[in-house]
Write a protein that holds these residues in place. Structure first.
Motif, short mmCIF file in Angstrom:
data_model
loop_
_atom_site.label_atom_id
_atom_site.label_comp_id
_atom_site.label_asym_id
_atom_site.label_seq_id
_atom_site.Cartn_x
_atom_site.Cartn_y
_atom_site.Cartn_z
N GLY A 28 0.81 -1.22 0.00
CA GLY A 28 0.00 0.00 0.00
C GLY A 28 0.84 1.26 0.00
N GLU A 29 2.17 1.10 -0.02
CA GLU A 29 3.08 2.25 0.03
C GLU A 29 2.98 3.06 -1.26
N ALA A 30 2.89 4.40 -1.13
CA ALA A 30 2.84 5.29 -2.28
C ALA A 30 4.22 5.37 -2.92
N LEU A 31 4.24 5.44 -4.26
CA LEU A 31 5.50 5.57 -4.97
C LEU A 31 5.27 6.29 -6.28
N THR A 32 6.36 6.67 -6.93
CA THR A 32 6.28 7.35 -8.23
C THR A 32 6.67 6.35 -9.31
N ILE A 33 5.80 6.20 -10.30
CA ILE A 33 6.09 5.35 -11.45
C ILE A 33 6.81 6.23 -12.46
N GLN A 34 8.00 5.82 -12.85
CA GLN A 34 8.85 6.62 -13.72
C GLN A 34 8.24 6.81 -15.11
N SER A 35 8.64 7.91 -15.76
CA SER A 35 8.19 8.15 -17.14
C SER A 35 8.76 7.06 -18.03
N ARG A 36 8.09 6.84 -19.14
CA ARG A 36 8.54 5.79 -20.06
C ARG A 36 7.97 6.04 -21.45
N ARG A 37 8.47 5.29 -22.39
CA ARG A 37 7.96 5.34 -23.75
C ARG A 37 7.14 4.08 -23.97
N VAL A 38 6.01 4.23 -24.67
CA VAL A 38 5.10 3.12 -24.89
C VAL A 38 4.81 3.03 -26.39
N LEU A 39 4.89 1.82 -26.93
CA LEU A 39 4.58 1.60 -28.33
C LEU A 39 3.08 1.37 -28.47
N THR A 40 2.45 2.11 -29.39
CA THR A 40 1.01 1.95 -29.63
C THR A 40 0.79 1.57 -31.08
N PHE A 41 -0.30 0.87 -31.31
CA PHE A 41 -0.70 0.51 -32.68
C PHE A 41 -2.18 0.83 -32.83
N LYS A 42 -2.50 1.55 -33.88
CA LYS A 42 -3.89 1.85 -34.19
C LYS A 42 -4.20 1.25 -35.55
N PRO A 43 -5.06 0.22 -35.59
CA PRO A 43 -5.38 -0.40 -36.88
C PRO A 43 -6.18 0.53 -37.77
N SER A 44 -6.00 0.36 -39.08
CA SER A 44 -6.76 1.15 -40.05
C SER A 44 -8.19 0.63 -40.12
N ALA A 45 -9.06 1.44 -40.68
CA ALA A 45 -10.46 1.03 -40.86
C ALA A 45 -10.53 -0.19 -41.78
N VAL A 46 -9.65 -0.26 -42.77
CA VAL A 46 -9.62 -1.39 -43.70
C VAL A 46 -9.32 -2.68 -42.93
N LEU A 47 -8.33 -2.65 -42.05
CA LEU A 47 -7.98 -3.83 -41.26
C LEU A 47 -9.11 -4.21 -40.30
N LYS A 48 -9.68 -3.22 -39.63
CA LYS A 48 -10.78 -3.48 -38.72
C LYS A 48 -11.95 -4.16 -39.44
N ASN A 49 -12.30 -3.62 -40.61
CA ASN A 49 -13.40 -4.19 -41.39
C ASN A 49 -13.07 -5.61 -41.85
N SER A 50 -11.84 -5.84 -42.26
CA SER A 50 -11.43 -7.16 -42.71
C SER A 50 -11.54 -8.19 -41.57
N ILE A 51 -11.10 -7.81 -40.40
CA ILE A 51 -11.18 -8.70 -39.24
C ILE A 51 -12.62 -9.01 -38.88
N ASN A 52 -13.49 -8.04 -39.04
CA ASN A 52 -14.90 -8.22 -38.70
C ASN A 52 -15.74 -8.77 -39.86
N GLY A 53 -15.08 -9.14 -40.95
CA GLY A 53 -15.79 -9.74 -42.07
C GLY A 53 -16.63 -8.78 -42.88
N GLU A 54 -16.31 -7.50 -42.78
CA GLU A 54 -17.05 -6.48 -43.53
C GLU A 54 -16.25 -6.10 -44.77
N SER A 55 -16.91 -5.53 -45.76
CA SER A 55 -16.24 -5.12 -46.99
C SER A 55 -15.72 -3.72 -46.87
#
Length: 93
Positions: A66-93
């Protein structure tokens, strides 16, 4: 799917030698890695965007004590799929 499987697919579909396909995949992945290390954005049309974002320091706590602490800054990799990929995964045209 593994890197080896990707190289095998490139070799088969591209009608090139396996060694060349291995090198192509390795070069591509290395370039993606270097680009992200520089915090540049990668946009692959029809697939999505890779981006490195910075997270600032923030308050947190140790769940065991329960001890309070500071979480250090960091870099995070993100991925945002395109609408084309989202539609393909969901079986849409």
């Amino acid at each position: 799917m593994t890197k080896e499987e990707i190289a095998e697919l490139v070799s088969t579909k591209g009608a090139i030698q396996r060694r060349e396909a291995d090198e192509m995949v390795e070069v591509l992945l290395e370039q993606i890695k270097k680009t992200l290390e520089r915090e540049d954005r990668i946009k692959i049309t029809g697939f999505g965007n890779f981006e490195v974002k910075r997270k600032a320091d923030r308050r947190g706590r140790n769940p065991q004590t329960g001890e309070a602490l500071t979480i250090q800054s960091r870099r995070v990799l993100t991925f945002k799929p395109s609408a084309v990929l989202k539609n393909s995964i969901n079986g849409e045209s």
